[in-house]
Design a protein around this motif. Structure first.
Motif, PDB file in Angstrom:
ATOM      1  N   ALA A 192       4.496   0.104   7.813  1.00 45.63           N
ATOM      2  CA  ALA A 192       4.908  -1.182   7.260  1.00 45.63           C
ATOM      3  C   ALA A 192       4.495  -1.338   5.801  1.00 45.63           C
ATOM      4  O   ALA A 192       5.103  -2.113   5.051  1.00 45.63           O
ATOM      5  N   TYR A 193       3.496  -0.560   5.390  1.00 51.48           N
ATOM      6  CA  TYR A 193       3.034  -0.634   3.989  1.00 51.48           C
ATOM      7  C   TYR A 193       3.914   0.203   3.055  1.00 51.48           C
ATOM      8  O   TYR A 193       3.761   0.140   1.833  1.00 51.48           O
ATOM      9  N   GLY A 194       4.850   0.956   3.626  1.00 52.47           N
ATOM     10  CA  GLY A 194       5.677   1.822   2.794  1.00 52.47           C
ATOM     11  C   GLY A 194       4.811   2.910   2.156  1.00 52.47           C
ATOM     12  O   GLY A 194       3.830   3.389   2.751  1.00 52.47           O
ATOM     13  N   ASN A 195       5.207   3.310   0.957  1.00 50.13           N
ATOM     14  CA  ASN A 195       4.354   4.263   0.218  1.00 50.13           C
ATOM     15  C   ASN A 195       3.077   3.532  -0.202  1.00 50.13           C
ATOM     16  O   ASN A 195       3.138   2.520  -0.902  1.00 50.13           O
ATOM     17  N   ASN A 196       1.937   4.095   0.259  1.00 49.27           N
ATOM     18  CA  ASN A 196       0.683   3.400  -0.053  1.00 49.27           C
ATOM     19  C   ASN A 196      -0.419   4.378  -0.447  1.00 49.27           C
ATOM     20  O   ASN A 196      -0.359   5.579  -0.163  1.00 49.27           O
ATOM     21  N   ILE A 197      -1.432   3.834  -1.105  1.00 47.69           N
ATOM     22  CA  ILE A 197      -2.602   4.605  -1.534  1.00 47.69           C
ATOM     23  C   ILE A 197      -3.843   3.845  -1.069  1.00 47.69           C
ATOM     24  O   ILE A 197      -3.929   2.623  -1.219  1.00 47.69           O
ATOM     25  N   VAL A 198      -4.811   4.587  -0.512  1.00 48.00           N
ATOM     26  CA  VAL A 198      -6.105   4.011  -0.152  1.00 48.00           C
ATOM     27  C   VAL A 198      -7.184   4.764  -0.930  1.00 48.00           C
ATOM     28  O   VAL A 198      -7.205   6.008  -0.933  1.00 48.00           O
ATOM     29  N   ILE A 199      -8.056   4.005  -1.584  1.00 49.34           N
ATOM     30  CA  ILE A 199      -9.126   4.592  -2.409  1.00 49.34           C
ATOM     31  C   ILE A 199     -10.483   4.148  -1.876  1.00 49.34           C
ATOM     32  O   ILE A 199     -10.711   2.958  -1.636  1.00 49.34           O
ATOM     33  N   LYS A 200     -11.372   5.120  -1.661  1.00 53.26           N
ATOM     34  CA  LYS A 200     -12.754   4.795  -1.330  1.00 53.26           C
ATOM     35  C   LYS A 200     -13.490   4.561  -2.648  1.00 53.26           C
ATOM     36  O   LYS A 200     -13.626   5.478  -3.471  1.00 53.26           O
ATOM     37  N   MET A 201     -13.968   3.332  -2.856  1.00 55.42           N
ATOM     38  CA  MET A 201     -14.616   2.984  -4.112  1.00 55.42           C
ATOM     39  C   MET A 201     -16.052   3.521  -4.138  1.00 55.42           C
ATOM     40  O   MET A 201     -16.643   3.834  -3.101  1.00 55.42           O
ATOM     41  N   ASN A 202     -16.608   3.601  -5.340  1.00 56.28           N
ATOM     42  CA  ASN A 202     -17.963   4.137  -5.473  1.00 56.28           C
ATOM     43  C   ASN A 202     -19.020   3.272  -4.801  1.00 56.28           C
ATOM     44  O   ASN A 202     -20.116   3.758  -4.491  1.00 56.28           O
ATOM     45  N   ASP A 203     -18.710   1.997  -4.597  1.00 57.76           N
ATOM     46  CA  ASP A 203     -19.684   1.130  -3.928  1.00 57.76           C
ATOM     47  C   ASP A 203     -19.556   1.183  -2.408  1.00 57.76           C
ATOM     48  O   ASP A 203     -20.223   0.445  -1.687  1.00 57.76           O
ATOM     49  N   GLY A 204     -18.663   2.050  -1.887  1.00 59.20           N
ATOM     50  CA  GLY A 204     -18.516   2.212  -0.441  1.00 59.20           C
ATOM     51  C   GLY A 204     -17.415   1.387   0.175  1.00 59.20           C
ATOM     52  O   GLY A 204     -17.101   1.557   1.368  1.00 59.20           O
ATOM     53  N   THR A 205     -16.819   0.503  -0.592  1.00 56.72           N
ATOM     54  CA  THR A 205     -15.694  -0.287  -0.084  1.00 56.72           C
ATOM     55  C   THR A 205     -14.397   0.487  -0.279  1.00 56.72           C
ATOM     56  O   THR A 205     -14.372   1.571  -0.887  1.00 56.72           O
ATOM     57  N   TYR A 206     -13.297  -0.073   0.231  1.00 57.89           N
ATOM     58  CA  TYR A 206     -11.993   0.572   0.129  1.00 57.89           C
ATOM     59  C   TYR A 206     -10.974  -0.412  -0.434  1.00 57.89           C
ATOM     60  O   TYR A 206     -11.069  -1.622  -0.198  1.00 57.89           O
ATOM     61  N   THR A 207     -10.002   0.103  -1.174  1.00 55.25           N
ATOM     62  CA  THR A 207      -8.898  -0.712  -1.676  1.00 55.25           C
ATOM     63  C   THR A 207      -7.581  -0.029  -1.301  1.00 55.25           C
ATOM     64  O   THR A 207      -7.492   1.211  -1.272  1.00 55.25           O
ATOM     65  N   GLN A 208      -6.560  -0.861  -1.026  1.00 50.82           N
ATOM     66  CA  GLN A 208      -5.256  -0.340  -0.619  1.00 50.82           C
ATOM     67  C   GLN A 208      -4.158  -0.925  -1.515  1.00 50.82           C
ATOM     68  O   GLN A 208      -4.220  -2.094  -1.910  1.00 50.82           O
ATOM     69  N   TYR A 209      -3.178  -0.082  -1.819  1.00 51.60           N
ATOM     70  CA  TYR A 209      -2.062  -0.449  -2.686  1.00 51.60           C
ATOM     71  C   TYR A 209      -0.782  -0.086  -1.938  1.00 51.60           C
ATOM     72  O   TYR A 209      -0.515   1.110  -1.680  1.00 51.60           O
ATOM     73  N   GLY A 210       0.053  -1.122  -1.542  1.00 48.09           N
ATOM     74  CA  GLY A 210       1.220  -0.863  -0.692  1.00 48.09           C
ATOM     75  C   GLY A 210       2.548  -1.193  -1.335  1.00 48.09           C
ATOM     76  O   GLY A 210       2.615  -1.845  -2.383  1.00 48.09           O
ATOM     77  N   HIS A 211       3.620  -0.662  -0.669  1.00 48.27           N
ATOM     78  CA  HIS A 211       5.021  -0.883  -1.046  1.00 48.27           C
ATOM     79  C   HIS A 211       5.386  -0.209  -2.379  1.00 48.27           C
ATOM     80  O   HIS A 211       6.256  -0.698  -3.113  1.00 48.27           O
ATOM     81  N   LEU A 212       4.724   0.893  -2.709  1.00 44.62           N
ATOM     82  CA  LEU A 212       4.946   1.577  -3.999  1.00 44.62           C
ATOM     83  C   LEU A 212       6.285   2.307  -4.008  1.00 44.62           C
ATOM     84  O   LEU A 212       6.743   2.839  -2.978  1.00 44.62           O
ATOM     85  N   SER A 213       6.913   2.353  -5.181  1.00 43.70           N
ATOM     86  CA  SER A 213       8.158   3.114  -5.328  1.00 43.70           C
ATOM     87  C   SER A 213       7.855   4.591  -5.584  1.00 43.70           C
ATOM     88  O   SER A 213       8.693   5.456  -5.282  1.00 43.70           O
ATOM     89  N   SER A 214       6.682   4.877  -6.137  1.00 43.76           N
ATOM     90  CA  SER A 214       6.282   6.274  -6.351  1.00 43.76           C
ATOM     91  C   SER A 214       4.756   6.362  -6.394  1.00 43.76           C
ATOM     92  O   SER A 214       4.053   5.389  -6.707  1.00 43.76           O
ATOM     93  N   LEU A 215       4.248   7.571  -6.077  1.00 42.72           N
ATOM     94  CA  LEU A 215       2.806   7.824  -6.054  1.00 42.72           C
ATOM     95  C   LEU A 215       2.434   8.725  -7.230  1.00 42.72           C
ATOM     96  O   LEU A 215       3.143   9.692  -7.530  1.00 42.72           O
ATOM     97  N   GLY A 216       1.309   8.432  -7.868  1.00 46.90           N
ATOM     98  CA  GLY A 216       0.881   9.239  -9.016  1.00 46.90           C
ATOM     99  C   GLY A 216      -0.420   9.987  -8.793  1.00 46.90           C
ATOM    100  O   GLY A 216      -0.914  10.644  -9.706  1.00 46.90           O
ATOM    101  N   VAL A 217      -0.990   9.911  -7.582  1.00 45.58           N
ATOM    102  CA  VAL A 217      -2.252  10.604  -7.282  1.00 45.58           C
ATOM    103  C   VAL A 217      -2.127  11.261  -5.918  1.00 45.58           C
ATOM    104  O   VAL A 217      -1.192  10.985  -5.147  1.00 45.58           O
ATOM    105  N   SER A 218      -3.103  12.100  -5.606  1.00 43.61           N
ATOM    106  CA  SER A 218      -3.122  12.785  -4.316  1.00 43.61           C
ATOM    107  C   SER A 218      -4.508  12.667  -3.690  1.00 43.61           C
ATOM    108  O   SER A 218      -5.493  12.317  -4.366  1.00 43.61           O
ATOM    109  N   VAL A 219      -4.587  12.962  -2.406  1.00 46.01           N
ATOM    110  CA  VAL A 219      -5.850  12.842  -1.673  1.00 46.01           C
ATOM    111  C   VAL A 219      -6.908  13.762  -2.286  1.00 46.01           C
ATOM    112  O   VAL A 219      -6.635  14.927  -2.621  1.00 46.01           O
TER     113      VAL A 219
END
Length: 270
Positions: A192-219
């Motif tokens: 449901a999020y479409g193309n999405n990116i999840v990032i583990k932040m340096n403080d241990g939390t996570y952020t998510q970015y959804g419904h992207l038309s294109s991705l510019g990073v990899s795991v």
């Protein structure tokens, strides 16, 4: 009858006797400090003018002249010695002054080098601090945007019945940035999020970015604050292009926290 002159104490001394006495006087003067070389001119003068006492007078005059020359020579030698001493003193003083100037120059050089080193180190510390702050800073995921759908908004559009993140207004193709420093743990299709990116932040939390038309990073890729990670779009379960942003305590759905409070807590004005 012939008269024979008897010799006695009143008889005048012969020339030979007078000359002998003059030579003896000159020899005596020589022994007492007058140079013997004056005897010859005195003797010659006696032969030329046999006046009694002339040879001794000339010897005394010659001796005085010689003494004067010796005294002048001594004065000249003393003056030369004093000049040499003065020259040596001046050279020693000049050498001392030069050495002190050299020491002052070396000290000034050391101080200048120490100052330059301190300034360089201060600049390096400032640069490191600025970089540390930049790397630890947080930014908004879409520059110059605003929240179009708030956190926990209710609608039948979401399977849970409420919005698990916030939506940022963004036309399709708008630049999407990592809000902080971290490592990409997911980059691809997210249902449901479409193309999405999840990032583990340096403080241990996570952020998510959804419904992207294109991705510019990899795991596995490390990202920094403000780095472009993709472009906004309308993939997944959407009614139009925008960026869905979530803040989480873990990588999975359901661990969401208030994104507005999260961003504001990291200094981002949203």
């Amino acid at each position: 009858m012939a008269f024979t002159r008897a010799t006695g104490k009143h008889r005048g001394a012969s020339r030979t006797a007078r000359t002998t006495r003059k030579i003896a006087g000159i020899a005596t003067l020589t022994a007492t400090g007058v140079v013997a070389s004056v005897a010859s001119p005195a003797l010659a003068a006696t032969d030329a003018a046999p006046t009694q006492g002339t040879g001794l007078q000339q010897a005394v005059v010659a001796g005085d002249q010689l003494a004067g020359r010796i005294a002048a020579q001594a004065d000249a030698q003393q003056a030369a010695a004093e000049a040499a001493a003065a020259k040596a003193k001046a050279e020693a003083l000049a050498e001392k002054v030069a050495e002190e100037a050299k020491q002052r120059a070396e000290e000034a050089k050391k101080k200048a080098e120490a100052k330059a080193k301190a300034e360089r180190e201060a600049k390096e510390r400032a640069a490191r601090e600025a970089e540390r702050k930049r790397l630890n800073a947080f930014v908004a995921p879409v520059e110059g945007s605003y929240v179009s759908t708030p956190y926990k908004a209710t609608s039948g559009l979401w399977s849970s019945g409420s919005h698990s993140g916030i939506d940022f207004h963004a036309a399709s193709g708008s630049s999407v940035h990592a809000v902080g420093r971290g490592t990409v743990v997911e980059a691809g299709w997210g249902g449901a999020y479409g193309n999405n990116i999840v990032i583990k932040m340096n403080d241990g939390t996570y952020t998510q970015y959804g419904h992207l038309s294109s991705l510019g990073v990899s795991v596995g890729q490390t990202v920094t604050p403000g780095q472009q990670i993709g472009l906004s779009g309308a993939t997944g379960n959407v009614t139009g292009p925008h960026l869905h942003f979530e803040a989480r305590t873990g990588p999975d759905y359901g661990s969401d926290i208030d994104p507005i409070a999260y961003l504001r807590g990291h200094g981002v004005n949203v």
